[in-house]
Enzyme design. Structure first.
Site, short mmCIF file in Angstrom:
data_model
loop_
_atom_site.label_atom_id
_atom_site.label_comp_id
_atom_site.label_asym_id
_atom_site.label_seq_id
_atom_site.Cartn_x
_atom_site.Cartn_y
_atom_site.Cartn_z
CB SER A 99 -1.15 -0.33 7.68
OG SER A 99 0.12 -1.07 8.27
CG ASP A 243 2.43 -4.32 7.49
OD1 ASP A 243 3.09 -4.49 6.71
OD2 ASP A 243 2.76 -3.31 7.62
CG ASP A 245 0.13 -1.95 4.46
OD1 ASP A 245 0.60 -1.89 5.00
OD2 ASP A 245 0.50 -0.23 4.30
CG ASP A 247 3.95 0.08 4.74
OD1 ASP A 247 4.07 -1.47 5.85
OD2 ASP A 247 4.10 0.85 5.20
#
Length: 454
Positions: A99, A243, A245, A247
């Protein structure tokens, strides 16, 4: 390698430094354990742009295939794209990402078929036990049949599915600056936004897991400074940051001023309730603004309060049949997305709401941003339980004050509230405070911090 899984198996996922805490040999064991615990005949995997991600993902796939499980690899993707694949293919999934963490970290976010969460109480503890036993005694026995591994590209269908959930056909032209932070948004945004009446100003779209420009964590104010400046320079209608990743999404208005994730939660909740005929449950965690349950009720919905953390939100979404859920950390969950979180879908809702009227974003969100909030303030403490008890002792006898222990300690009065909760992974206490005006919020914030840090 010697496995100290206590350092890498967290409450909701696996995460640690590569290769110090874990490596491809452990990833292969995690793949075998995931196959055993899910009992699946087939799984889907994906990974982000970190240098270690392809190797870890491939090792995980080998471990699962050795247990007779067929693996569909979707390759480079955002976490919500992996959830899409898990949902539409009805397969358990594993996403390799850390992440927003620095480049030397990596991790695994796992889910069951239909993007159902895997956390400590839903399989992660069992996976850990298997990996630990195999790390000590040797790899598990292979199945009689080795599973197949195939590749599948899901980006176009993922983008089309998201666009089917939000009507953007009639919006006015908008200029939007997007900071992908060298993360997966650099791959997903151009495809999702294709064909929309948007002038896209891209920032840091090059996929680079070393994050050369800034950390891919838009909740840290230092990481959106470039976006804020560019929005003002371009005269853009808004800015969006993702961010690593992709999501989570974070929004700034036309002035470059951050829009509270609670305000975004309230805005999207109102829109989703309208889609569902003014009825439905909306989940919010206990550090979101008072604005969120107020807006939900005003739009005919039923608010439901839960602990912080995606596994709690997703479990409550499933239990209540909720249509939407939001967290102040900028995670947004949708019934129509298998109860999973997708910042991209939330971003499309913001674009649709802004483009569906003539005013600026600052004016649009003002109705959803009604109180003064502190944001999350972290304090390093030696004794989490002792400091939390001291805060409780200071407020439990005050008149007109209510306390609850759903997640840490929440203290609420007529004009203010605060929550203090311990970190699961670090010696920190996290404070969030809110009040009807800035001076009251500052007074409560400073009062509680003085106790925590004494």
């Amino acid at each position: 390698m010697a496995a100290d899984l206590s350092q890498i198996v967290k409450a909701y996922d696996v995460r640690g430094v590569v290769p110090d805490h874990w490596d491809e040999s452990l990833a292969e064991l995690f793949g075998a354990a995931f196959a055993r615990v899910t009992g699946a005949d087939a799984i889907v995997t994906g990974h982000d742009m970190r240098p270690s991600s392809p190797g870890l993902s491939g090792a995980f796939a080998r471990g699962a295939a050795a247990q007779g499980v067929d693996v569909t690899e979707i390759g480079l993707c955002s976490t919500d794209q992996l959830y899409y694949a898990s949902g539409v293919l009805d397969l358990p999934g594993a996403m390799f990402t850390a992440s927003h963490n620095p480049a030397r970290y990596n991790g695994i976010k796992m889910c069951r078929a239909g993007a159902a969460p895997v956390g400590q109480d839903t399989g992660l503890a069992e996976i850990r036990r298997l990996v630990e036993s195999w790390a000590d005694s040797g790899a598990p026995a292979a199945a009689e049949r080795t599973g197949t591994t195939t590749r599948r590209d899901t980006l176009e269908e993922y983008a089309a599915y998201l666009r089917s959930l939000v009507d953007l056909t009639a919006i006015r032209p908008l200029k939007v600056v997007v900071d992908a932070g060298n993360g997966m948004g650099g791959q997903t945004v151009p495809t999702v936004f294709a064909g929309l009446p948007l002038t896209l100003v891209p920032m840091y779209f090059e996929l680079d897991g070393t994050f050369p420009n800034h950390e891919a964590n838009p909740l840290d104010p230092a990481n959106i400074v470039d976006l804020q400046q560019r929005v003002r320079e371009e005269g853009a209608d808004l800015g969006i940051a993702f961010d690593g990743d992709a999501d989570r999404c974070f929004v700034v208005d036309e002035r470059g001023v951050p829009v509270s994730p609670s305000a975004v939660t309230a805005l999207v909740a109102a829109r989703e309730l309208a889609r569902y005929g003014g009825k439905g449950t909306v989940i919010h965690n206990l550090i979101t603004s008072w604005s969120v349950p107020e807006v939900v009720r005003e739009n005919g919905g039923t608010p439901a309060r839960t602990r912080v953390g995606h596994s709690f939100i997703k479990a409550e979404m499933a239990r209540t049949g909720a249509i939407f859920g939001g967290e102040h950390s900028a995670h947004y969950y949708f019934k129509d997305f298998w109860n999973a979180d997708t910042g991209m879908l939330a971003a499309l809702h913001v674009l649709a709401a802004l483009g569906g009227q003539d005013g600026p974003l600052s004016g649009l969100v003002a109705q959803y941003d009604r109180y003064a909030g502190s944001g999350e303030i972290n304090s390093t403490v030696d004794d989490q339980a002792g400091r939390l008890a001291a805060v409780k002792a200071a407020y439990e006898s005050r008149e007109g004050v209510e306390l609850d222990g759903l997640d840490g300690l929440t203290v609420a009065a007529a004009d203010w509230w605060f929550n203090v909760r311990p970190s699961n992974t670090e010696p920190l206490l996290r404070l969030n405070a809110e009040a009807r005006d800035e001076p009251t919020m500052a007074k409560i914030r400073d009062e509680v911090l003085a106790i925590i840090r004494s």
